[in-house]
Design a protein around this motif. Structure first.
Motif, PDB file in Angstrom:
ATOM      1  N   SER A 149      42.203  44.911  28.273  1.00 61.93           N
ATOM      2  CA  SER A 149      41.174  44.095  28.676  1.00 61.93           C
ATOM      3  C   SER A 149      41.271  43.425  29.981  1.00 61.93           C
ATOM      4  O   SER A 149      40.886  42.350  30.240  1.00 61.93           O
ATOM      5  N   GLY A 150      42.498  43.649  30.935  1.00 64.07           N
ATOM      6  CA  GLY A 150      42.833  43.335  31.997  1.00 64.07           C
ATOM      7  C   GLY A 150      43.072  44.139  33.159  1.00 64.07           C
ATOM      8  O   GLY A 150      42.817  45.464  33.100  1.00 64.07           O
ATOM      9  N   VAL A 151      43.204  43.655  34.249  1.00 57.92           N
ATOM     10  CA  VAL A 151      43.410  44.341  35.484  1.00 57.92           C
ATOM     11  C   VAL A 151      44.831  44.025  35.990  1.00 57.92           C
ATOM     12  O   VAL A 151      45.174  42.790  36.176  1.00 57.92           O
ATOM     13  N   VAL A 152      45.787  44.736  36.332  1.00 58.37           N
ATOM     14  CA  VAL A 152      47.193  44.759  36.912  1.00 58.37           C
ATOM     15  C   VAL A 152      47.005  44.892  38.499  1.00 58.37           C
ATOM     16  O   VAL A 152      46.502  45.800  38.899  1.00 58.37           O
ATOM     17  N   PHE A 153      47.322  44.026  39.215  1.00 56.57           N
ATOM     18  CA  PHE A 153      47.317  44.175  40.714  1.00 56.57           C
ATOM     19  C   PHE A 153      48.759  44.635  41.149  1.00 56.57           C
ATOM     20  O   PHE A 153      49.650  44.763  40.425  1.00 56.57           O
ATOM     21  N   THR A 154      48.617  45.044  42.621  1.00 59.31           N
ATOM     22  CA  THR A 154      50.009  45.471  43.357  1.00 59.31           C
ATOM     23  C   THR A 154      50.926  44.333  43.423  1.00 59.31           C
ATOM     24  O   THR A 154      51.889  44.918  43.636  1.00 59.31           O
ATOM     25  N   ASP A 155      50.864  43.159  43.218  1.00 56.02           N
ATOM     26  CA  ASP A 155      51.750  42.400  43.152  1.00 56.02           C
ATOM     27  C   ASP A 155      52.214  41.914  41.727  1.00 56.02           C
ATOM     28  O   ASP A 155      53.045  41.139  41.580  1.00 56.02           O
ATOM     29  N   GLY A 156      51.783  42.530  40.764  1.00 55.97           N
ATOM     30  CA  GLY A 156      52.406  42.553  39.477  1.00 55.97           C
ATOM     31  C   GLY A 156      51.496  41.599  38.687  1.00 55.97           C
ATOM     32  O   GLY A 156      51.948  41.604  37.576  1.00 55.97           O
ATOM     33  N   THR A 157      50.754  40.751  39.261  1.00 55.39           N
ATOM     34  CA  THR A 157      50.036  39.764  38.299  1.00 55.39           C
ATOM     35  C   THR A 157      49.000  40.683  37.622  1.00 55.39           C
ATOM     36  O   THR A 157      48.551  41.488  38.045  1.00 55.39           O
ATOM     37  N   ARG A 158      48.415  39.966  36.436  1.00 55.19           N
ATOM     38  CA  ARG A 158      47.377  40.413  35.566  1.00 55.19           C
ATOM     39  C   ARG A 158      46.488  39.405  35.229  1.00 55.19           C
ATOM     40  O   ARG A 158      46.681  38.234  35.178  1.00 55.19           O
ATOM     41  N   GLU A 159      45.101  39.837  35.145  1.00 53.34           N
ATOM     42  CA  GLU A 159      44.166  38.692  34.846  1.00 53.34           C
ATOM     43  C   GLU A 159      43.116  39.513  33.754  1.00 53.34           C
ATOM     44  O   GLU A 159      43.003  40.596  33.843  1.00 53.34           O
ATOM     45  N   GLU A 160      42.850  38.890  32.734  1.00 54.77           N
ATOM     46  CA  GLU A 160      41.844  39.125  31.679  1.00 54.77           C
ATOM     47  C   GLU A 160      40.444  38.990  32.172  1.00 54.77           C
ATOM     48  O   GLU A 160      40.077  38.228  32.778  1.00 54.77           O
ATOM     49  N   LEU A 161      39.666  40.192  32.057  1.00 57.66           N
ATOM     50  CA  LEU A 161      38.595  39.878  32.799  1.00 57.66           C
ATOM     51  C   LEU A 161      37.324  40.834  31.868  1.00 57.66           C
ATOM     52  O   LEU A 161      37.660  41.358  31.024  1.00 57.66           O
ATOM     53  N   ASP A 162      35.985  40.398  32.110  1.00 60.58           N
ATOM     54  CA  ASP A 162      34.905  41.009  31.361  1.00 60.58           C
ATOM     55  C   ASP A 162      34.181  41.851  32.378  1.00 60.58           C
ATOM     56  O   ASP A 162      33.698  42.863  31.691  1.00 60.58           O
TER      57      ASP A 162
END
Length: 456
Positions: free
Chosen positions: A296-309
């Protein structure tokens, strides 16, 4: 690529075929009509307007869109935009203006609406085209492709799986689509910045992902539209930007955006400070590039993650021309390579609108259409001069960069520097002993159309 195909003179039996009745197609039609060159104008939609009509199938336009070049620099020759339009007209105003242009010059009645081109083939022995619409086959002396550059979306591949919704920005229309959602906009072109601003104002949470930094240019400087500075040489524009950007824009890294990795004009500057406003107020959060999807999320190149719709990719388009065999043109990075971005190596084939430039597109469409029409007129009445242009097309590759080293990406394959491009167009007209396109050329035709309408 065969270049010895015969040139066919436009005639009633073999008219020129124009495909598309957006701004580029209308510019082509006016150029041919005012010279008395026979043509057939085909449009798959039910009205003129191209991408500015939200009802046109496949349009990438959205309700909040505005022109990124200013009103007084953006109109067709002899048809200035109304002074009551905003400095940067809205989508609805541009549509109104474009349809008014078609009516002013009597172009609408000559368009076959609801007629899509399914295939266009050229007989290489005779040079004659067969243009198929699904219901009939038309024969033509030449093809002018004016079907635009923002219909075929580029959607990058991202590893992993995402349980939410993934779309390209070509499907986005209304900011209300973001209500109640956690939204990520991927890509930072001018459309991406616009849509990200809509997300910032309407989504529950909004993010924008970009791998590259860009230069932000305010829409107004000293109360005037920023593109008024085109009268200045590039080196002076860059100098003024270096002086004023730290004062007017500031350091965008403060709000999470990467610093531009190129000089001003080496890629498209962002004519949008509304996004900076939303970043400054925490309405949207900047993120780096996407590394992967994950549930349910996206992982970015800096290692952070966000839950998204919703993940909306504003990642550009291919300049495809699906009704032509691909071998009819040379393709570079999904862009057709043509002399002055208008004259194909294949005789009898032309394109208007297959160009990327940070300036007034409509005026450039007029200039390109003028040269194409002059050449078509030469085929009919000055065949030696027409053959001379073909030799130029076959042997020369003019530098349209104006000394700007554009970013080495597929998107920039057809980029031109507007001042260098205008000079190249004027230079070709001079070499061919054609008249330059000047204000007033079409005024008489507009008056004739108006008198005809007024006559009972």
């Amino acid at each position: 690529m065969p270049t010895d195909i015969p040139l066919v003179a436009p005639s009633d039996a073999h008219p020129v075929v124009i495909v598309g009745a957006g701004p580029a197609g209308l510019a082509a039609a006016r150029a041919l009509l005012t010279r008395g060159i026979p043509y057939i104008h085909l449009e798959r939609h039910v009205d003129v307007g191209g991408i500015w009509d939200l009802d046109n199938p496949g349009t990438p336009m959205y309700k909040s869109a505005h022109f990124i070049s200013s009103r007084d620099k953006s109109g067709f020759f002899d048809t200035p935009m109304p002074s009551h339009f905003g400095d940067y007209p809205s989508r609805a105003q541009i549509l109104e203006y474009t349809r008014g242009f078609a009516d002013t010059y009597g172009l609408r009645d000559r368009i076959r609406f609801g007629t899509a081109v399914t295939r266009a083939l050229q007989d290489e022995a005779t040079g004659v085209w067969t243009v198929s619409t699904g219901t009939e086959d038309l024969t033509a002396s030449a093809m002018i492709c004016c079907t635009g550059v923002t219909w075929d979306p580029k959607l990058p591949e991202v590893p992993g799986d995402f349980s939410g919704e993934v779309r390209h920005s070509v499907t986005f229309v209304d900011p209300d689509e973001f209500a109640g959602k956690r939204v990520l906009i991927v890509g930072l072109g001018n459309s991406g910045a616009d849509i990200a601003s809509d997300a910032a104002a309407n989504a529950d949470r909004a993010f924008i992902s970009t791998r590259r930094g860009y230069h932000f240019v305010p829409k107004h400087l000293f109360g005037r539209p920023a593109d008024s500075s085109e009268v200045l040489p590039i080196w002076l524009e860059r100098l003024l930007y270096r002086v004023f950007a730290p004062i007017v824009i500031g350091d965008v890294r403060r709000w999470g955006l990467p610093r531009a990795d190129h000089r001003l004009f080496e890629s498209h500057p962002l004519i949008n400070t509304q996004l900076l406003h939303h970043l400054q107020h925490g309405d949207i959060t900047a993120k780096p590039g996407i590394a992967r999807f994950g549930g349910s999320g996206v992982v970015f190149t800096d290692g952070t993650r966000e839950e998204l719709d919703l993940v909306l990719f504003a990642t550009g388009y291919n300049m495809s021309i699906p009704y032509l065999p691909s071998e009819y043109l040379e393709w570079v990075g999904g862009r057709p390579k043509m002399y002055l971005n208008a004259f194909a190596a294949r005789p009898g084939l032309f394109g208007i609108s297959y160009i990327e430039v940070n300036s007034s597109a409509y005026t450039l469409f007029d200039r390109i259409a003028h040269l194409v029409a002059e050449h078509l007129g030469d085929i009919r009445s000055e065949p030696a001069r027409a053959r001379r242009l073909r030799r130029i097309i076959d042997t020369e590759t003019p530098d349209l960069s104006g000394g700007v080293r554009f970013v080495g990406s597929d998107r920039h394959a057809t980029y031109v520097e507007v001042r260098a491009y205008r000079r190249a167009l004027r230079r070709l007209a001079s070499r061919m002993d054609w008249d330059d396109l000047e204000q007033g050329r079409f005024a008489g035709h507009a008056r004739s159309v108006a008198r005809a309408k007024a006559t009972p």
